[in-house]
Design an enzyme around this catalytic site. Sequence first.
Site, mmCIF file in Angstrom:
data_model
loop_
_atom_site.group_PDB
_atom_site.id
_atom_site.type_symbol
_atom_site.label_atom_id
_atom_site.label_comp_id
_atom_site.label_asym_id
_atom_site.label_seq_id
_atom_site.Cartn_x
_atom_site.Cartn_y
_atom_site.Cartn_z
ATOM 1 N N GLY A 95 -82.047 28.250 -13.800
ATOM 2 C CA GLY A 95 -82.767 28.375 -13.006
ATOM 3 C C GLY A 95 -82.449 28.237 -11.583
ATOM 4 N N ASP A 96 -81.701 27.184 -10.790
ATOM 5 C CA ASP A 96 -81.247 27.225 -9.709
ATOM 6 C C ASP A 96 -79.916 27.394 -10.235
ATOM 7 O OD1 ASP A 96 -83.685 25.883 -8.639
ATOM 8 O OD2 ASP A 96 -82.939 24.211 -9.868
#
Length: 311
Positions: free
Chosen positions: A252-253
Amino acid sequence: MILTITLNPAVDISYKLDYFSLDSVNRVEDVSKTAGGKGLNVARVLHQLGEDVAVSGFLGGSLGGFIRTQLSAIGIQDFFVPIDGETRNCIAIIHEGKQTEILESGPVVSASEAELFVEKFTEYAPKVKIVAISGSLPKGLPSDFYLRLLEISNKYDILVLLDSNGALLTSIVASEHKPYLIKPNEEELADLLGQKSVDKTQIIEALGSSLFADVPWVVVTLGADGAIVKHNKTLYRARTPKIDAVNPVGSGDSVVAGFAAGIARGLADEELIKFGLSMGVLNALEEKTGHINVEKIEWAVGQMLVYRIER
């Protein structure tokens, strides 16, 4: 410059054991210690993509020094603000196909340290084009701290990409100071909507509602099933390639990093979505968190399927 903000970073310690025995001595040889935090993962991927990137947040004590040393070693600009408290450890014990985590809550940030951060942020804001804010607030900071950063960013026409959840995300979406992009996953979107879960039809309905009308980009990630993305009034369905994930932590990052880099490069909608989501796929193929193989970018982008959702 792209600035990533991690207000409550950590030294991530990973212990890999064949067996983990409770109430006993466990000796470990396979140990890794890295500078941890969602915004640091974003920064590492941006650095690998060749972007001009800096990191900020709060650091204190010897563990804060360890993080500074790691950032310096790979050439990421350090805008962290020093504090009296000690930066935290986050420990992951990997054993027998399981992962047991021990997470420290972190230091308490004083009012004067918080004000120093705001002053420093305001000073270098004119140099920044994009800010990626990730994660939760450390103890001691008021609940509207992100809103203050958003207000300053909007004043300087800085595009803010926000990856947070819970009450923080809810308050920000409802405020007058909107981020340019938010990236909730299914669970976080459901929480934002006050529901236990959401299906794809409900996600599409929510993205077309007035709640997100003034947030230009909303990227709802669906894990291995891709994403549903809103840009202004247009909705897109994105499907990612099937892969054998090695380590999905940090994907996600990495998606946030991909969107930040793509926005900085002026990519058009569908190109941007493919590029942004590709970073999540590439991160999942690597053992290290917040790492990609840049030689596989063209392959990953080529495997993406993005199409408009007609309503």
